[in-house]
Design a protein around this motif. Sequence first.
Motif, PDB file in Angstrom:
ATOM      1  N   LEU A  62      -9.342   2.400  -4.924  1.00 17.64           N
ATOM      2  CA  LEU A  62      -8.835   3.167  -6.065  1.00 17.64           C
ATOM      3  C   LEU A  62      -8.729   4.646  -5.726  1.00 17.64           C
ATOM      4  N   GLU A  63      -9.680   5.153  -4.965  1.00 21.15           N
ATOM      5  CA  GLU A  63      -9.701   6.576  -4.626  1.00 21.15           C
ATOM      6  C   GLU A  63      -8.543   6.989  -3.729  1.00 21.15           C
ATOM      7  N   ARG A  64      -7.911   6.043  -3.066  1.00 25.22           N
ATOM      8  CA  ARG A  64      -6.782   6.372  -2.199  1.00 25.22           C
ATOM      9  C   ARG A  64      -5.532   6.702  -3.004  1.00 25.22           C
ATOM     10  N   ILE A  71      -3.490  -0.678  -6.335  1.00 27.45           N
ATOM     11  CA  ILE A  71      -4.265  -1.784  -5.778  1.00 27.45           C
ATOM     12  C   ILE A  71      -3.591  -3.099  -6.163  1.00 27.45           C
ATOM     13  N   LEU A  72      -3.419  -3.949  -5.179  1.00 24.60           N
ATOM     14  CA  LEU A  72      -2.897  -5.293  -5.417  1.00 24.60           C
ATOM     15  C   LEU A  72      -4.047  -6.273  -5.205  1.00 24.60           C
ATOM     16  N   ASP A 106       6.247   0.251 -10.307  1.00 25.79           N
ATOM     17  CA  ASP A 106       5.951   1.477 -11.059  1.00 25.79           C
ATOM     18  C   ASP A 106       4.454   1.635 -11.278  1.00 25.79           C
ATOM     19  N   ARG A 107       3.782   0.545 -11.630  1.00 29.52           N
ATOM     20  CA  ARG A 107       2.340   0.613 -11.886  1.00 29.52           C
ATOM     21  C   ARG A 107       1.564   0.912 -10.597  1.00 29.52           C
ATOM     22  N   LEU A 108       1.998   0.331  -9.486  1.00 31.48           N
ATOM     23  CA  LEU A 108       1.342   0.618  -8.211  1.00 31.48           C
ATOM     24  C   LEU A 108       1.545   2.076  -7.813  1.00 31.48           C
ATOM     25  N   ALA A 116      -3.852  -0.944 -10.908  1.00 30.81           N
ATOM     26  CA  ALA A 116      -4.180  -2.190 -10.208  1.00 30.81           C
ATOM     27  C   ALA A 116      -3.356  -3.330 -10.793  1.00 30.81           C
ATOM     28  N   ILE A 117      -2.785  -4.136  -9.910  1.00 30.98           N
ATOM     29  CA  ILE A 117      -2.033  -5.324 -10.301  1.00 30.98           C
ATOM     30  C   ILE A 117      -2.825  -6.544  -9.842  1.00 30.98           C
TER      31      ILE A 117
END
Length: 318
Positions: free
Chosen positions: A221-223, A227-228, A294-296, A301-302
Amino acid sequence: MADARAAIPGAATRCGIDTVEIARIERLLSETAPEDLHRFFTTQELDESGEGAGRAASLAARFAAKEACVKLFPREAALGEIEPGDFSVARDAYGAPRVALSPRATAVLAKNRIRDIALSLTHDRVSASSVALALADATEAPLSGRLIFRLLPFRRRVVLDNLRRVFGVGVADAEIERLAQAHYAHLWRLFIEFVRFRSMSERQKAARVKVDNVAVFTRALERGKGILVLTGHFGNWEVATVAGLSTFPQMRGRIHFVRRPIKPRWLDRFVNWRFQRAGFGVLPKRGSLDAILDRLAAGDAIVFPFDQHAGPPDGIEV
């Protein structure tokens, strides 16, 4: 077609028989170094056979038992999934022979719904023989599962076909039906837990779910690249996801599930409402690629459950 006797719990459904010449084992003992005998027998088998004149006959009977057990599973033997070394002969408290299984043999028995293997060993001056009987397992289907299976057969044909696809023709129709009934009972328990979940406190909800490797998710998450998450439907999916979100309060509204619609529609709407109310986003399985990207890009997170069936044109058979 599976033997009809498999419908009876504990009934013998398969029989394996083998005979070994004692002279063959005598040659094996004389030509093989002691440490190499463990390729054929366990330490317990070698110890129980002693060192006297009857050693070869005792080991011959045990070798015949191993071969008889393998003959119970011709398909797995042909595929190299099992071999004589996966079975060994031990003694119970009364001295009767019993089968000891390797992990591979245990998996094969479970796949074929075999509860145990009964053994009989004998020998004379010339040869040793063994008979192995496969004893059928029987699933205990709770009353709730039996009632739903009979009265509300939702996707019953699909469930039965899938179970038959998994277990093949080696498992009796009656056991396949009991497994299906147990499946419906499991769904009923999940539904009851799902309903009760609404009345639980946040502390009670969090106590029901354990999230492992939180640091892995946090580092990703910090990157800031999104997240997939690829996962399966483990446990009570609707309950575990809602309770698990409390571990990541900063992600409320930023975890999105890719879901396929479920039937009936009212249940699908209710489940979506519960997800959204808990702080999750819901994306449809079809036509949501742009929304996923778009969310990524936004660092969200997906979550994609990869155990969903994907037929043409969405899936490609391999």
